[in-house]
Design a protein around this motif. Structure first.
Motif, PDB file in Angstrom:
ATOM      1  N   ALA A  33       0.865  -1.166   0.000  1.00 30.69           N
ATOM      2  CA  ALA A  33       0.000   0.000   0.000  1.00 30.69           C
ATOM      3  C   ALA A  33       0.908   1.223   0.000  1.00 30.69           C
ATOM      4  N   MET A  34       0.461   2.278  -0.647  1.00 32.85           N
ATOM      5  CA  MET A  34       1.303   3.469  -0.775  1.00 32.85           C
ATOM      6  C   MET A  34       0.622   4.673  -0.155  1.00 32.85           C
ATOM      7  N   GLY A  35       1.451   5.538   0.401  1.00 29.72           N
ATOM      8  CA  GLY A  35       0.921   6.742   1.015  1.00 29.72           C
ATOM      9  C   GLY A  35       1.727   7.963   0.638  1.00 29.72           C
ATOM     10  N   TRP A  36       1.088   9.111   0.758  1.00 30.12           N
ATOM     11  CA  TRP A  36       1.775  10.399   0.654  1.00 30.12           C
ATOM     12  C   TRP A  36       1.638  11.115   1.999  1.00 30.12           C
ATOM     13  N   PHE A  37       2.739  11.688   2.438  1.00 30.62           N
ATOM     14  CA  PHE A  37       2.785  12.496   3.650  1.00 30.62           C
ATOM     15  C   PHE A  37       3.414  13.838   3.292  1.00 30.62           C
ATOM     16  N   ARG A  38       3.284  14.788   4.197  1.00 28.49           N
ATOM     17  CA  ARG A  38       3.953  16.071   3.993  1.00 28.49           C
ATOM     18  C   ARG A  38       4.425  16.605   5.330  1.00 28.49           C
ATOM     19  N   GLU A  44       5.096  18.558  12.489  1.00 26.69           N
ATOM     20  CA  GLU A  44       5.273  17.121  12.359  1.00 26.69           C
ATOM     21  C   GLU A  44       4.840  16.649  10.973  1.00 26.69           C
ATOM     22  N   ARG A  45       5.370  15.500  10.593  1.00 25.68           N
ATOM     23  CA  ARG A  45       4.973  14.907   9.324  1.00 25.68           C
ATOM     24  C   ARG A  45       3.514  14.470   9.424  1.00 25.68           C
ATOM     25  N   GLU A  46       2.728  14.822   8.417  1.00 30.29           N
ATOM     26  CA  GLU A  46       1.304  14.510   8.469  1.00 30.29           C
ATOM     27  C   GLU A  46       0.858  13.714   7.252  1.00 30.29           C
ATOM     28  N   PHE A  47      -0.137  12.884   7.495  1.00 30.50           N
ATOM     29  CA  PHE A  47      -0.705  12.046   6.453  1.00 30.50           C
ATOM     30  C   PHE A  47      -1.471  12.886   5.449  1.00 30.50           C
ATOM     31  N   VAL A  48      -1.355  12.519   4.164  1.00 34.62           N
ATOM     32  CA  VAL A  48      -2.087  13.201   3.104  1.00 34.62           C
ATOM     33  C   VAL A  48      -3.071  12.252   2.416  1.00 34.62           C
ATOM     34  N   ALA A  49      -2.549  11.107   1.946  1.00 33.60           N
ATOM     35  CA  ALA A  49      -3.412  10.181   1.196  1.00 33.60           C
ATOM     36  C   ALA A  49      -2.800   8.792   1.206  1.00 33.60           C
ATOM     37  N   ARG A  50      -3.660   7.807   0.955  1.00 36.57           N
ATOM     38  CA  ARG A  50      -3.223   6.416   0.931  1.00 36.57           C
ATOM     39  C   ARG A  50      -4.005   5.688  -0.137  1.00 36.57           C
ATOM     40  N   ILE A  51      -3.309   4.723  -0.797  1.00 39.23           N
ATOM     41  CA  ILE A  51      -3.964   3.918  -1.831  1.00 39.23           C
ATOM     42  C   ILE A  51      -3.614   2.456  -1.601  1.00 39.23           C
ATOM     43  N   ARG A 101       1.105  -2.966   5.630  1.00 38.70           N
ATOM     44  CA  ARG A 101      -0.140  -3.135   6.354  1.00 38.70           C
ATOM     45  C   ARG A 101      -1.316  -3.211   5.382  1.00 38.70           C
ATOM     46  N   TYR A 102      -2.285  -4.045   5.708  1.00 44.77           N
ATOM     47  CA  TYR A 102      -3.474  -4.187   4.871  1.00 44.77           C
ATOM     48  C   TYR A 102      -4.596  -3.255   5.306  1.00 44.77           C
ATOM     49  N   THR A 103      -4.535  -2.801   6.542  1.00 49.05           N
ATOM     50  CA  THR A 103      -5.556  -1.865   7.005  1.00 49.05           C
ATOM     51  C   THR A 103      -5.156  -0.451   6.614  1.00 49.05           C
ATOM     52  N   PRO A 108       3.008   7.763  10.355  1.00 48.96           N
ATOM     53  CA  PRO A 108       4.270   7.475   9.672  1.00 48.96           C
ATOM     54  C   PRO A 108       4.921   6.155  10.101  1.00 48.96           C
ATOM     55  N   ARG A 109       4.755   5.769  11.352  1.00 53.63           N
ATOM     56  CA  ARG A 109       5.456   4.577  11.820  1.00 53.63           C
ATOM     57  C   ARG A 109       4.930   3.296  11.168  1.00 53.63           C
ATOM     58  N   GLU A 110       3.762   3.361  10.560  1.00 50.86           N
ATOM     59  CA  GLU A 110       3.209   2.187   9.883  1.00 50.86           C
ATOM     60  C   GLU A 110       3.753   2.018   8.469  1.00 50.86           C
ATOM     61  N   TYR A 111       4.574   2.935   8.042  1.00 50.50           N
ATOM     62  CA  TYR A 111       5.161   2.882   6.704  1.00 50.50           C
ATOM     63  C   TYR A 111       6.662   2.642   6.858  1.00 50.50           C
ATOM     64  N   GLY A 112       7.132   1.560   6.297  1.00 48.06           N
ATOM     65  CA  GLY A 112       8.507   1.156   6.533  1.00 48.06           C
ATOM     66  C   GLY A 112       9.521   1.678   5.535  1.00 48.06           C
ATOM     67  N   TYR A 113       9.035   2.215   4.421  1.00 52.42           N
ATOM     68  CA  TYR A 113       9.945   2.667   3.361  1.00 52.42           C
ATOM     69  C   TYR A 113       9.542   4.066   2.920  1.00 52.42           C
ATOM     70  N   TRP A 114      10.553   4.923   2.757  1.00 53.91           N
ATOM     71  CA  TRP A 114      10.311   6.329   2.478  1.00 53.91           C
ATOM     72  C   TRP A 114      11.221   6.849   1.387  1.00 53.91           C
ATOM     73  N   GLY A 115      10.704   7.783   0.596  1.00 53.99           N
ATOM     74  CA  GLY A 115      11.546   8.538  -0.294  1.00 53.99           C
ATOM     75  C   GLY A 115      12.158   9.718   0.429  1.00 53.99           C
ATOM     76  N   LYS A 116      12.964  10.501  -0.286  1.00 46.74           N
ATOM     77  CA  LYS A 116      13.657  11.639   0.319  1.00 46.74           C
ATOM     78  C   LYS A 116      12.835  12.918   0.261  1.00 46.74           C
ATOM     79  N   GLY A 117      11.743  12.905  -0.483  1.00 45.57           N
ATOM     80  CA  GLY A 117      10.840  14.041  -0.509  1.00 45.57           C
ATOM     81  C   GLY A 117      11.060  14.984  -1.673  1.00 45.57           C
ATOM     82  N   THR A 118      10.011  15.757  -1.962  1.00 43.80           N
ATOM     83  CA  THR A 118      10.064  16.793  -2.990  1.00 43.80           C
ATOM     84  C   THR A 118       9.349  18.033  -2.461  1.00 43.80           C
TER      85      THR A 118
END
Length: 124
Positions: A33-38, A44-51, A101-103, A108-118
């Motif tokens: 599952a993929m997410g975007w944060f900002r 603090e880093r905040e959730f934006v969207a998830r697919i 995670r399937y739910t 942020p702690r539920e996401y194990g892999y991150w990019g460096k950001g834009t």
């Protein structure tokens, strides 16, 4: 282990649009599952969207719902964030992240892999 690289950020006027992309490599993209944060300066880093893995289910933060659209192309190993009607308060570094995670998870702690950001900057 999946590696993520974001692109598409920039400077835009309020009311404008941007499309962010996140290219994945080194793993089975469709198994995440993929997410975007900002993260804005001093905040603090905040959730934006998830697919979901298939792209059939999406979930948005209230602050962006109706303005942003998350999508993915599993054949291209890429997830997108289309951002319309941008506001100055959308200014932040945007990160994509992968979760096993399937739910629906928004911390942020539920996401194990991150990019460096834009960087996205919206001028008033």
């Amino acid at each position: 282990q999946v590696q993520l690289v974001e692109s598409g950020g920039g400077l835009v006027q309020a009311g404008g649009s941007l499309r962010l992309s996140c290219a994945a490599s080194g793993g089975t993209f469709s198994s995440y599952a993929m997410g975007w944060f900002r993260q804005a300066p001093g905040k603090e880093r905040e959730f934006v969207a998830r697919i979901s893995r298939s792209g059939g289910t999406t979930y948005y933060a209230d602050s962006v719902n109706g303005r942003f659209t998350i999508s993915r192309d599993n054949a291209k190993n890429t997830v997108y964030l289309q951002m319309n009607s941008l506001k100055p308060e959308d200014t932040a570094v945007y990160y994509c992240a992968a979760s096993t995670r399937y739910t629906v998870v928004t911390t942020p702690r539920e996401y194990g892999y991150w990019g460096k950001g834009t960087q996205v900057t919206v001028s008033s």
